[in-house]
Design an enzyme around this catalytic site. Structure first.
Site, PDB file in Angstrom:
ATOM      1  N   ILE A  88      25.487  37.650  49.119  1.00  0.00           N
ATOM      2  CA  ILE A  88      25.303  37.569  47.530  1.00  0.00           C
ATOM      3  C   ILE A  88      25.441  36.208  46.971  1.00  0.00           C
ATOM      4  O   ILE A  88      26.661  35.833  47.365  1.00  0.00           O
ATOM      5  CB  ILE A  88      25.878  38.768  46.737  1.00  0.00           C
ATOM      6  CG1 ILE A  88      25.878  40.233  47.403  1.00  0.00           C
ATOM      7  CG2 ILE A  88      25.203  38.819  45.342  1.00  0.00           C
ATOM      8  CD1 ILE A  88      24.500  40.717  47.527  1.00  0.00           C
ATOM      9  N   LYS A 114      38.072  45.546  53.971  1.00  0.00           N
ATOM     10  CA  LYS A 114      36.690  46.178  53.545  1.00  0.00           C
ATOM     11  C   LYS A 114      36.547  47.340  54.648  1.00  0.00           C
ATOM     12  O   LYS A 114      35.957  48.265  53.922  1.00  0.00           O
ATOM     13  CB  LYS A 114      35.623  45.130  53.873  1.00  0.00           C
ATOM     14  CG  LYS A 114      35.841  43.916  52.648  1.00  0.00           C
ATOM     15  CD  LYS A 114      35.720  44.360  51.207  1.00  0.00           C
ATOM     16  CE  LYS A 114      35.751  43.165  50.206  1.00  0.00           C
ATOM     17  NZ  LYS A 114      35.859  43.759  48.863  1.00  0.00           N
ATOM     18  N   TYR A 159      39.796  39.865  55.996  1.00  0.00           N
ATOM     19  CA  TYR A 159      38.542  40.559  55.069  1.00  0.00           C
ATOM     20  C   TYR A 159      37.791  41.827  55.609  1.00  0.00           C
ATOM     21  O   TYR A 159      37.867  42.579  54.907  1.00  0.00           O
ATOM     22  CB  TYR A 159      37.782  39.384  54.584  1.00  0.00           C
ATOM     23  CG  TYR A 159      36.801  39.415  53.746  1.00  0.00           C
ATOM     24  CD1 TYR A 159      36.933  39.621  52.274  1.00  0.00           C
ATOM     25  CD2 TYR A 159      35.286  39.696  53.860  1.00  0.00           C
ATOM     26  CE1 TYR A 159      35.934  39.818  51.293  1.00  0.00           C
ATOM     27  CE2 TYR A 159      34.264  40.067  53.015  1.00  0.00           C
ATOM     28  CZ  TYR A 159      34.890  40.105  51.553  1.00  0.00           C
ATOM     29  OH  TYR A 159      33.782  40.377  50.724  1.00  0.00           O
TER      30      TYR A 159
HETATM   31  P1  NAP Z   1      33.956  35.885  43.000  1.00  0.00           P
HETATM   32  O1  NAP Z   1      32.752  35.178  42.393  1.00  0.00           O
HETATM   33  O2  NAP Z   1      34.891  35.018  43.895  1.00  0.00           O
HETATM   34  O3  NAP Z   1      34.961  36.400  41.723  1.00  0.00           O
HETATM   35  C1  NAP Z   1      35.996  37.212  42.111  1.00  0.00           C
HETATM   36  C2  NAP Z   1      36.507  37.991  40.745  1.00  0.00           C
HETATM   37  O4  NAP Z   1      37.696  38.762  41.131  1.00  0.00           O
HETATM   38  C3  NAP Z   1      36.843  36.939  39.724  1.00  0.00           C
HETATM   39  O5  NAP Z   1      36.425  37.939  38.458  1.00  0.00           O
HETATM   40  C4  NAP Z   1      38.288  36.794  39.710  1.00  0.00           C
HETATM   41  O6  NAP Z   1      38.924  36.760  38.581  1.00  0.00           O
HETATM   42  C5  NAP Z   1      38.503  38.363  40.369  1.00  0.00           C
HETATM   43  N1  NAP Z   1      39.993  38.516  41.075  1.00  0.00           N
HETATM   44  C6  NAP Z   1      40.269  37.909  42.177  1.00  0.00           C
HETATM   45  N2  NAP Z   1      41.541  38.307  42.691  1.00  0.00           N
HETATM   46  C7  NAP Z   1      41.896  38.963  41.664  1.00  0.00           C
HETATM   47  C8  NAP Z   1      43.233  39.975  41.567  1.00  0.00           C
HETATM   48  N3  NAP Z   1      44.191  39.741  42.539  1.00  0.00           N
HETATM   49  N4  NAP Z   1      43.284  40.581  40.562  1.00  0.00           N
HETATM   50  C9  NAP Z   1      42.410  40.678  39.572  1.00  0.00           C
HETATM   51  N5  NAP Z   1      41.177  40.033  39.585  1.00  0.00           N
HETATM   52  C10 NAP Z   1      41.153  39.296  40.734  1.00  0.00           C
HETATM   53  O7  NAP Z   1      33.563  37.197  43.896  1.00  0.00           O
HETATM   54  P2  NAP Z   1      32.429  37.895  44.324  1.00  0.00           P
HETATM   55  O8  NAP Z   1      31.472  37.299  45.169  1.00  0.00           O
HETATM   56  O9  NAP Z   1      31.620  38.174  42.761  1.00  0.00           O
HETATM   57  O10 NAP Z   1      32.923  39.131  44.808  1.00  0.00           O
HETATM   58  C11 NAP Z   1      33.206  40.560  44.081  1.00  0.00           C
HETATM   59  C12 NAP Z   1      33.466  41.611  44.999  1.00  0.00           C
HETATM   60  O11 NAP Z   1      32.179  41.684  46.252  1.00  0.00           O
HETATM   61  C13 NAP Z   1      34.407  41.378  45.815  1.00  0.00           C
HETATM   62  O12 NAP Z   1      35.193  42.414  46.247  1.00  0.00           O
HETATM   63  C14 NAP Z   1      33.755  40.625  47.273  1.00  0.00           C
HETATM   64  O13 NAP Z   1      34.704  41.038  48.279  1.00  0.00           O
HETATM   65  C15 NAP Z   1      32.451  41.451  47.254  1.00  0.00           C
HETATM   66  N6  NAP Z   1      31.531  41.070  47.918  1.00  0.00           N
HETATM   67  C16 NAP Z   1      30.881  39.880  47.808  1.00  0.00           C
HETATM   68  C17 NAP Z   1      29.996  39.429  48.566  1.00  0.00           C
HETATM   69  C18 NAP Z   1      29.250  38.170  48.100  1.00  0.00           C
HETATM   70  O14 NAP Z   1      28.429  37.846  49.163  1.00  0.00           O
HETATM   71  N7  NAP Z   1      29.478  37.470  47.146  1.00  0.00           N
HETATM   72  C19 NAP Z   1      29.556  40.078  49.733  1.00  0.00           C
HETATM   73  C20 NAP Z   1      30.121  41.520  50.044  1.00  0.00           C
HETATM   74  C21 NAP Z   1      31.062  41.780  49.223  1.00  0.00           C
HETATM   75  P3  NAP Z   1      39.306  35.226  38.117  1.00  0.00           P
HETATM   76  O15 NAP Z   1      37.996  34.882  37.508  1.00  0.00           O
HETATM   77  O16 NAP Z   1      40.306  35.223  37.054  1.00  0.00           O
HETATM   78  O17 NAP Z   1      39.643  34.342  39.130  1.00  0.00           O
END
Ligand code: NAP
Length: 247
Positions: A188, A159, A155
């Site tokens: 988040i 990133k 990861y």
């Molecule tokens: P999440 O709640 O797990 O949601 C992930 C989303 O990505 C869902 O809509 C999922 O679709 C979709 N997805 C996953 N793999 C995919 C693929 N191969 N093709 C198309 N769609 C795909 O994640 P999140 O926490 O909102 O994170 C969103 C972004 O922010 C990510 O890039 C993550 O790395 C980044 N981020 C998150 C955090 C945090 O603390 N949460 C911190 C830093 C960065 P389905 O619903 O259909 O499965």
């Protein structure tokens, strides 16, 4: 409204940060294509909520880690709404494990979605944007790309990779008035962080000067800013949204 008559493609828009980004872009007048991988009902619920607020929006399935999918997403965007002005590369996954035990398969899963997906969607969308001589590409990175987390080598590598990729793309596309930036969230509250054990959660929060986890809406606000005219002179940057974690 900041984004009237703009068309946005948001990958992984069905949940969490992606969902908040879709709602925030639509609230500023953009038409939004909500990409998702498997959870159709969640994606449709986002579309229904946006339509209730006004405008035309649609959900389109597709795994961005698979070859050919990015072109299909951009084509469906252009077919339905006549353009793709804004691309938000948000889809991302984690497959945690210590490097000593990490399998090739789990490493590649992360690279496919988090790095190849960003490259292929950027390539497909920018082919259209260069003709229009306007575009905004925002990729959701992570502070993990700068700081490193034990158990998250794949990861963190992906990133860090999107930050370097974005700096190169920003230089390539600048002559056509297309900007490319990264928004790098810290901790988040979403499903991705939902199953952390209490001890890890406490340790993470101890590193946040603002003393709390961020919300998806706080990340979405940074994305909307970078998509607007007010950010026309900002490109190749990583905007950290982490409550001071990296400060
Ligand atoms: P999440 O709640 O797990 O949601 C992930 C989303 O990505 C869902 O809509 C999922 O679709 C979709 N997805 C996953 N793999 C995919 C693929 N191969 N093709 C198309 N769609 C795909 O994640 P999140 O926490 O909102 O994170 C969103 C972004 O922010 C990510 O890039 C993550 O790395 C980044 N981020 C998150 C955090 C945090 O603390 N949460 C911190 C830093 C960065 P389905 O619903 O259909 O499965």
């Amino acid at each position: 409204m900041l984004l009237e008559n703009r068309v946005a493609l948001v990958t992984g828009g069905s949940r969490g940060i992606g969902r908040a980004i879709c709602l925030a872009l639509a609230a500023q007048g953009a038409s939004v294509v909500v990409n998702y991988r498997s959870r159709e009902p969640e994606a449709q619920a986002v579309v229904d909520q946006m339509v209730a607020g006004g405008g035309r929006h649609v959900a389109v399935s597709g795994d961005v880690g698979q070859p050919g999918v990015a072109s299909e997403l951009v084509e469906s965007c252009v077919r339905r709404f006549g353009s793709v002005d804004i691309l938000v590369n948000n889809a991302g996954i984690t497959r945690d494990g210590l490097v000593l035990r990490l399998s090739d398969e789990r490493w590649r899963e992360v690279m496919d979605t988090n790095l190849y997906g960003v490259f292929s969607c950027t390539r497909a969308a920018s082919r259209f944007m260069v003709k229009r001589r306007w575009g905004r590409i925002v990729t959701i990175g992570s502070v993990a790309g700068q700081a490193g987390n034990p158990g998250q080598s794949s990861y963190c590598a992906a990133k860090a990779g999107v930050a370097g990729f974005t700096r190169a793309v920003a230089r390539e596309l600048a002559p056509r008035a297309i900007t490319a930036n990264v928004v790098a969230p810290g901790f988040i509250t979403t499903e991705m962080t939902g199953d952390l054990d209490p001890e890890t959660r406490r340790a993470l929060l101890d590193r946040v000067p603002l003393g709390r986890a961020g919300t998806p809406e706080e990340v979405a606000a940074a994305v909307v800013f970078l998509c607007g005219e007010g950010a026309a002179y900002i490109t190749g940057q990583v905007l950290v949204v982490d409550g001071g974690m990296l400060a």
